[in-house]
Design an enzyme around this catalytic site. Structure first.
Site, mmCIF file in Angstrom:
data_model
loop_
_atom_site.group_PDB
_atom_site.id
_atom_site.type_symbol
_atom_site.label_atom_id
_atom_site.label_comp_id
_atom_site.label_asym_id
_atom_site.label_seq_id
_atom_site.Cartn_x
_atom_site.Cartn_y
_atom_site.Cartn_z
ATOM 1 N N ARG A 1 0.862 -1.205 0.098
ATOM 2 C CA ARG A 1 -0.040 0.053 0.034
ATOM 3 C C ARG A 1 0.720 1.245 -0.024
ATOM 4 N NH1 ARG A 1 -2.906 -4.141 1.612
ATOM 5 N NH2 ARG A 1 -0.629 -4.612 2.747
ATOM 6 N N THR A 2 1.936 1.470 0.803
ATOM 7 C CA THR A 2 2.471 2.705 1.090
ATOM 8 C C THR A 2 3.306 2.883 -0.265
ATOM 9 O OG1 THR A 2 2.683 2.029 3.412
ATOM 10 C CG2 THR A 2 4.337 3.679 2.490
ATOM 11 N N LYS B 1 26.529 -4.512 -2.027
ATOM 12 C CA LYS B 1 28.024 -4.249 -2.172
ATOM 13 C C LYS B 1 28.668 -3.457 -0.800
ATOM 14 C CE LYS B 1 27.825 -3.215 -7.321
ATOM 15 N NZ LYS B 1 27.935 -2.454 -8.133
ATOM 16 N N ARG C 1 11.253 3.447 3.125
ATOM 17 C CA ARG C 1 10.889 2.601 4.103
ATOM 18 C C ARG C 1 12.036 1.771 4.425
ATOM 19 N NH1 ARG C 1 5.618 -1.377 4.542
ATOM 20 N NH2 ARG C 1 4.656 0.642 5.130
ATOM 21 N N HIS D 1 5.342 5.413 11.469
ATOM 22 C CA HIS D 1 4.720 5.626 9.980
ATOM 23 C C HIS D 1 3.629 6.710 9.854
ATOM 24 C CE1 HIS D 1 3.373 3.917 6.507
ATOM 25 N NE2 HIS D 1 3.032 2.564 6.773
HETATM 26 N N1 CP Z 1 -0.325 -0.154 5.686
HETATM 27 C C1 CP Z 1 0.636 -0.416 5.191
HETATM 28 O O1 CP Z 1 2.100 0.233 5.579
HETATM 29 O O2 CP Z 1 0.917 -1.269 4.276
HETATM 30 P P1 CP Z 1 2.053 -1.842 3.579
HETATM 31 O O3 CP Z 1 3.115 -2.599 4.342
HETATM 32 O O4 CP Z 1 1.661 -2.476 2.360
HETATM 33 O O5 CP Z 1 2.878 -0.638 3.023
#
Ligand code: CP
Length: 307
Positions: free
Chosen positions: A55-56, A85, A106, A134
């Site tokens: 999603r993110t 590397k 991320r 998050h």
């Molecule tokens: N809600 C969320 O962060 O989903 P993902 O891990 O799929 O990005």
């Protein structure tokens, strides 16, 4: 007038004021009503996911394309010099920042996004760092709460599941504490909300209570925020024990308020049974869609001086 988010790093929800959060929510609402297909024309966004995401990553990338920008990057660490590397995160970010106008990332380690922001010469947006924060999930959660409740003010919210390792509930609790919300923390004792967050709530005079009775709290709530127990953070025996403790099913929703809505950052495992999906209270799939509008709003504000 320059908007207050222009060229700002978005690392932790605690870096954003109440008025900045409100600005992002109202901008998301405006973009949802009236698309802005050329707002990021000519901008390149780096989308660098050192940890898995559906999603993110995809909603960020959709957000960029729908605003007329372009995306470079990789998924799950990929075949990068950092992964293959031994390049440091600092060097990778330094270089990728020079190819782009903003750096969305991320990473599995707490604090990685903050470290990246020191080395990047463009704004860094944290798409999740370890069990820490998050913040953009929180922006779409706030937008979803606003869309369903018409306000962020004074709501009763239960957070359920893995409150210890769940970075989404950490960010969301900090944000909603700015709006006078009241919290119920429903979790196995070993997965309760971390002490540092409870201390923050105490200092701010925010009301909260712990519970291990999910069904009993439901009639009081405006919003139920379910989360999964994170398999990747436990050994298998411990995981089996933890994951089955709080499961929401449609039969439990007999006495809820008309405005009651269920949110979940997804992915769901089995903490919400699929019979809940057809009830008028389920909002988690619309919530995931709202991720595009919230991330469009954020990117537009960070990259456009006078939006
Ligand atoms: N809600 C969320 O962060 O989903 P993902 O891990 O799929 O990005």
């Amino acid at each position: 007038m320059t908007n207050p988010l222009f060229q700002k790093d978005i690392i932790s929800i605690a870096d954003l004021s109440r008025s900045e959060l409100e600005l992002i929510v109202t901008t998301a609402q405006s973009i949802k009503k009236k698309p802005r297909p050329t707002l990021l024309s000519g901008k390149v966004i780096a989308s660098c996911f050192f940890e898995a995401s559906t999603r993110t990553r995809l909603s960020f990338e959709t957000a960029v394309y729908r605003l007329g920008g372009s995306v470079i990057g990789f998924d799950s660490g990929g075949n990068t010099s950092l992964a293959q590397k031994g390049e440091t995160l600092a060097d990778s970010v330094n270089v990728i920042g020079s190819y782009s106008d903003a750096f969305v990332m991320r990473h599995p380690q707490d604090g990685a996004a903050r470290l990246a922001s020191i080395h990047a010469n463009v704004p860094v947006i944290n798409g999740g760092d370890g069990a820490n924060q998050h913040p953009t999930q929180t922006l779409l959660d706030l937008f979803s709460i606003y869309e369903t409740q018409g306000t962020l003010e004074g709501l009763k919210i239960a957070m359920v599941g893995d409150l210890k390792y769940g970075r989404t509930v950490h960010s969301l609790t900090q944000a909603l504490a700015l709006f006078g919300c009241e919290f119920f923390f429903v979790a196995p004792e070993a997965l309760q909300m971390p002490a540092y967050l409870c201390e923050e709530l105490d200092s701010a005079g925010v009301s909260y209570q712990f519970s291990n009775e999910l069904e009993a709290v439901l009639p009081q709530l405006d919003v139920l925020y379910m989360t999964r127990v994170q398999k990747e953070r436990f050994d298998p025996t411990e995981y089996q024990h933890m994951k089955s403790q709080f499961v929401l099913s449609a039969t439990m929703l007999h006495d809820v308020k008309p405005n009651f809505r269920i949110l979940h950052p997804l992915p769901r495992v089995d903490e919400i049974t699929t019979d809940v999906d057809a009830t008028p209270y389920a909002y988690y799939f619309q919530q995931a869609e709202n991720g595009v509008y919230a991330r469009q709003a954020l990117l537009a504000l960070v990259l456009t001086e006078d939006l």
